[in-house]
Design an enzyme around this catalytic site. Structure first.
Site, short mmCIF file in Angstrom:
data_model
loop_
_atom_site.label_atom_id
_atom_site.label_comp_id
_atom_site.label_asym_id
_atom_site.label_seq_id
_atom_site.Cartn_x
_atom_site.Cartn_y
_atom_site.Cartn_z
N GLY A 47 54.57 34.20 47.22
CA GLY A 47 55.65 34.94 47.85
C GLY A 47 56.71 35.28 46.81
O GLY A 47 56.51 36.18 46.01
N SER A 114 50.44 33.11 41.73
CA SER A 114 51.40 34.19 41.94
C SER A 114 52.82 33.61 41.83
O SER A 114 53.12 32.97 40.82
CB SER A 114 51.13 34.85 43.29
OG SER A 114 51.83 36.06 43.42
N TRP A 115 53.67 33.80 42.84
CA TRP A 115 54.99 33.15 42.79
C TRP A 115 54.84 31.64 42.63
O TRP A 115 55.66 30.99 41.99
CB TRP A 115 55.80 33.46 44.04
CG TRP A 115 56.89 32.46 44.25
CD1 TRP A 115 56.92 31.44 45.16
CD2 TRP A 115 58.11 32.33 43.49
NE1 TRP A 115 58.06 30.69 45.02
CE2 TRP A 115 58.82 31.22 44.01
CE3 TRP A 115 58.66 33.05 42.43
CZ2 TRP A 115 60.04 30.81 43.49
CZ3 TRP A 115 59.89 32.65 41.92
CH2 TRP A 115 60.57 31.54 42.46
N ASP A 271 43.98 42.39 38.51
CA ASP A 271 45.14 42.00 39.29
C ASP A 271 46.25 43.01 39.01
O ASP A 271 46.76 43.10 37.90
CB ASP A 271 45.58 40.59 38.87
CG ASP A 271 46.70 40.03 39.73
OD1 ASP A 271 47.41 40.81 40.38
OD2 ASP A 271 46.87 38.79 39.74
N HIS A 299 43.98 40.06 42.64
CA HIS A 299 45.06 39.08 42.68
C HIS A 299 44.77 37.88 43.58
O HIS A 299 45.25 36.79 43.31
CB HIS A 299 46.34 39.78 43.17
CG HIS A 299 47.53 38.88 43.26
ND1 HIS A 299 48.13 38.31 42.15
CD2 HIS A 299 48.25 38.43 44.33
CE1 HIS A 299 49.16 37.57 42.52
NE2 HIS A 299 49.25 37.62 43.84
#
Length: 320
Positions: A47, A114-115, A271, A299
């Site tokens: 996120g 990711s985050w 990605d 991703h």
């Protein structure tokens, strides 16, 4: 990935006057043969604002790992939902440490994509003595170049149809800074404007996250509550540059603090949310890491080649 399991314990941890985190424990709570305690891993979701999913437990061998999942401030089952107040990168770093202390865990493995990779690097650089290993996916460090590629010009050339839907929400005169333009709408006093913007922001990411676009993945962006938390919190972090210097997590002094920690990175070649450039830059400053570039993946952690290597990584660290 390992078969689905259910948590054996859930709880809530108040981390500020405003925020209470939801967490859960699953997997092994008793320990392994010849070891009187289970090895523990904490899962850091993406996120920010995305929250955890039950499938996230399945990256880890439940016979070896005590698996800790928690929803970050404002996300998932944590309360208050979608709250931006007292919600920064460094608040979350403190939360991870508060949760570790609350659960009486001396050291743990850290897993994030990711985050979640951003938060994992920030946490490890802040508390290197508490991290046994890092398994990271889709490296993201919140540099302006990374945000511009996805939200301004880059991915737009690969997904022009989805891009047109994304920019349609914003008046043409405001499209020179899409993150800032969305910030205004996501924080509008009008609830319909907020939800409409949240769904458009979320759909853009869901539509570009997999090499093969998944309609079910995109459908999640139509859920009011999920899209509102995901979009508002994510945009809040991005418009504030994550409360970090540009490129801070890739600076030598930060990497030197964690250079001793074994680290495996799994990166999709295609990605377009968190492009391979950042993983490559991390490898250059930290050559000791193991970097796997998956040739047929985007991703998402759910893509077969990525999921397989993530499980292999957690398996390889389960005896540390």
């Amino acid at each position: 990935m390992y078969p689905p399991i259910e948590p054996y314990e859930t709880g809530k941890l108040k981390v500020s006057n405003i925020h209470t985190l939801y967490y859960e424990l699953s997997g092994n709570r008793e320990g392994r043969p010849a070891v009187d305690y289970p090895v523990t891993v904490v899962f850091l979701h993406g996120g920010p604002g995305g929250g955890c999913d039950p499938k996230d437990r399945s990256f880890f061998d439940p016979t070896k790992y005590k698996i800790v999942l928690f929803d970050q401030r404002g996300a998932g089952k944590s309360t208050p939902t979608a709250s931006l107040e007292e919600n920064t990168t460094w608040d979350l770093v403190k939360d991870v440490e508060k949760l570790r202390t609350h659960l009486s865990i001396e050291k743990w493995h850290v897993f994030g994509g990711s985050w979640g990779s951003t938060l994992a690097l920030a946490y490890a650089q802040s508390h290197p003595d508490r991290v046994l290993s890092l398994v990271l996916r889709g490296i993201f460090t919140l540099r302006k170049s990374e945000l511009n590629f996805f939200y301004q010009e880059g991915t737009s050339h690969l997904f022009p149809d989805a891009w047109d839907e994304y920019i349609a929400q914003i008046p043409e005169a405001e499209r020179n800074d899409m993150v800032l333009a969305y910030h205004a709408q996501l924080n509008s006093e009008d609830s319909e404007t907020r939800i409409r913007a949240a769904k458009a922001w979320s759909k853009w990411e869901m539509a570009t996250s997999k090499l093969y676009v998944d309609p079910a993945h995109i459908a999640r962006a139509a859920e009011d509550d999920w899209a509102n938390a995901f979009a508002r919190i994510e945009n809040h972090y991005f418009v504030n540059d994550g409360w970090m210097r540009d490129g801070q997590l890739l600076e030598k002094q930060g990497i030197d603090k964690i250079r001793h920690i074994p680290c495996i990175v799994v990166q999709g070649r295609y990605d377009v949310v968190c492009p391979a450039r950042t993983a490559y830059d991390l490898k250059k400053i930290w050559p000791e890491i193991t970097l796997h570039v998956v040739p047929d993946a985007g991703h998402s952690s759910r893509e077969p080649g990525i999921a397989k290597l993530l499980v292999q990584a957690t398996d390889s660290f389960s005896d540390i």
